[in-house]
Design an enzyme around this catalytic site. Structure first.
Site, short mmCIF file in Angstrom:
data_model
loop_
_atom_site.label_atom_id
_atom_site.label_comp_id
_atom_site.label_asym_id
_atom_site.label_seq_id
_atom_site.Cartn_x
_atom_site.Cartn_y
_atom_site.Cartn_z
N SER A 1 0.85 -1.19 0.00
CA SER A 1 0.00 0.00 0.00
C SER A 1 0.89 1.25 0.00
O SER A 1 0.52 2.28 -0.55
CB SER A 1 -0.97 0.00 1.18
OG SER A 1 -0.26 -0.05 2.38
N GLY B 1 6.42 -11.01 2.70
CA GLY B 1 6.90 -11.38 4.03
C GLY B 1 6.16 -12.63 4.51
O GLY B 1 5.00 -12.84 4.14
N THR C 1 10.55 -8.72 8.63
CA THR C 1 11.48 -7.83 9.35
C THR C 1 10.96 -7.60 10.77
O THR C 1 9.87 -7.07 10.96
CB THR C 1 11.62 -6.48 8.62
OG1 THR C 1 11.96 -6.74 7.27
CG2 THR C 1 12.70 -5.63 9.26
N ASP D 1 -34.50 5.43 25.78
CA ASP D 1 -34.07 6.21 24.61
C ASP D 1 -35.09 7.32 24.34
O ASP D 1 -35.84 7.28 23.37
CB ASP D 1 -33.96 5.25 23.41
CG ASP D 1 -33.49 5.93 22.14
OD1 ASP D 1 -32.93 7.04 22.22
OD2 ASP D 1 -33.70 5.34 21.06
#
Ligand code: SPV
Ligand code: MG
Length: 433
Positions: free
Chosen positions: A10, A91, A123, A205
């Site tokens: 991305s 990866g 990584t 409500d």
């Protein structure tokens, strides 16, 4: 002849892991990088910080990158079929992740021409998710969050909104993801429902939970999330108060308010005509919309007018007349509500709306007509779908079951299997240890 190599990223947040990936991939041959389009990034992550053209430029200037192409989906298949690379490099972190289905499709597609997926060790210590968390913990500025709803509306065929009523439920909306074959699904925005905000406080409500309290809930949610917020503004209250409240909400970074055309003591719409409720006059409600519009300071905040004609059995014609009037008064969106199990009257409204609604977004809340798939709403021209109460409706019975298990057994051992492990709850929210 050089081998063809493909990776997809991305590139909204770049770190050394990406450079490692690009270096390794470039060693194998001629490297094409698929940069995810804004639509693709928004579909599974969040609205990208940097737009597609800029991200493409950045990637193209990295050493080892020969070619950059857009990747329109999280799914690789379309680009792979075009490019027929010898290698795709990724990866190894995606093996057991939400992307595992996307990975399987890559392997299957590459097989068609003897291509290979090469997975390199991930990584350590760095990831886009980790960096995103750091950025969001630093806070999402009101300007950024406020604009996000309009940005997503431009990118997606339908904006998927989920109810949140406190910090933890908002974190569910922020983080819930499902990996599918060709996509990763998540929610785009949060609905601060009056029903669930009131219920969470043990109150009815009926606009009893006042704006000061609603603002506290908004702040609680804003502190821990980044997604845009649509506030259920009930009736919007007195016109004079509405003008003030709009300013406060806009300044806080709320993206939109939905106000319903009722007046007097408001009851929840899902009671319909079982209780006494009064619809506002068109003239008075238009005045409220106009006053709200005048109070706005930015072009981003949206005032969405909610029509209760179908709820109150006033007929389709009344609903249409009101939609036209509210748009003329300056509403940035229209919500049409219904408590019918069948979506027929909603779809009838949608059809008629398409004749005059232009590009004014149409909102639905399919609590009753819950069998309709999002794709069908798209076909009917709906832009925003709100799942208005499902998190609290699922949480309450789960809590009640657990409470009863403890009462039945007079100890908590049996309840444990219904509960998440203590270790998980302790680490659910980072920063506790
Ligand atoms: C809410 O969620 O509070 C709403 C939608 O206003 S409904 O409950 O369907 O009226
Ligand atoms: Mg409500």
């Amino acid at each position: 002849m050089d081998k063809k190599v493909y990776i997809a990223i991305s590139a909204d947040i770049l770190h050394q892991g990406h450079i490692n990936l690009i270096n390794k991939a470039a060693e194998l041959g001629k490297l094409t990088v698929g940069v995810l389009t804004d639509e693709a990034v928004a579909s599974y992550k969040r609205y990208p910080i940097i737009d597609f053209e800029a991200r493409k430029k950045i990637v193209a200037s990295i050493k080892g990158v020969e070619n950059v192409v857009p990747q329109e989906n999280v799914d690789y298949v379309e680009n792979l079929l075009q490019l027929k690379p010898d290698y795709v490099v990724h990866g190894d972190d995606w093996i057991d992740s939400i992307q595992s289905k996307v990975r399987e499709r890559v392997i299957k597609t590459l097989k068609q021409w003897g291509g290979e997926l090469i997975e390199i060790p991930y990584t350590k210590g760095i990831s886009v998710d980790k960096l995103s968390t750091i950025i969001s913990q630093d806070g999402t500025m009101p300007e950024l969050r406020r604009a996000r709803l309009r940005n997503i509306l431009k990118l997606k065929p339908i904006v998927r909104v989920m109810e949140a009523h406190n910090g933890i439920s908002a974190l569910v909306v922020e983080n819930a993801k499902v990996g599918k074959d060709e996509s990763i699904e998540s929610f785009d925005a949060m609905w601060l429902s009056s029903l669930t905000d009131s219920t969470a406080k043990g109150k009815p409500d009926i606009e009893l939970v006042d704006m000061t309290s609603r603002i506290n809930t908004i702040n609680e949610i804003m502190e821990v999330t980044t997604k845009p917020i649509i506030l259920d503004g009930d009736t919007g209250g007195l016109i004079e108060h509405f003008a003030y409240n709009i300013k406060t909400l806009e300044r806080m970074g709320v993206s939109a308010i939905i106000i319903e055309d009722k007046i007097g003591l408001k009851k929840n719409s899902l009671f319909g005509t079982d209780v006494e409720q009064t619809q506002d006059t068109i003239e008075h409600f238009c005045e409220k919309i106009r006053t709200g519009r005048q109070a706005l300071q930015t072009p981003e905040f949206m005032i969405i007018a909610r029509i209760e004609s179908l709820i109150l059995k006033q007929g389709m014609e009344d609903a249409i007349e009101r939609a036209k009037a509210y748009i003329k008064a300056g509403a940035h969106g229209i919500m049409i509500h219904s408590r019918e199990k069948s979506p027929d009257e909603i779809f009838e409204f949608c059809e008629k709306y398409q004749e005059f609604g232009n590009d004014i977004p149409l909102v639905v809340v399919p609590t009753s007509f819950n069998q309709v798939y999002e794709k069908e709403f798209v076909k009917h021209g709906v832009s925003i779908v709100i799942y208005a109460n499902q998190l609290i409706r699922s949480a309450y019975p789960a809590m009640m079951d657990t409470a009863k298990l403890i009462l039945e057994n007079e100890r908590c051992f049996e309840a444990d299997k219904k509960c998440m492990p203590i270790k998980e709850i302790l680490t659910l929210i980072p920063g506790g240890n």
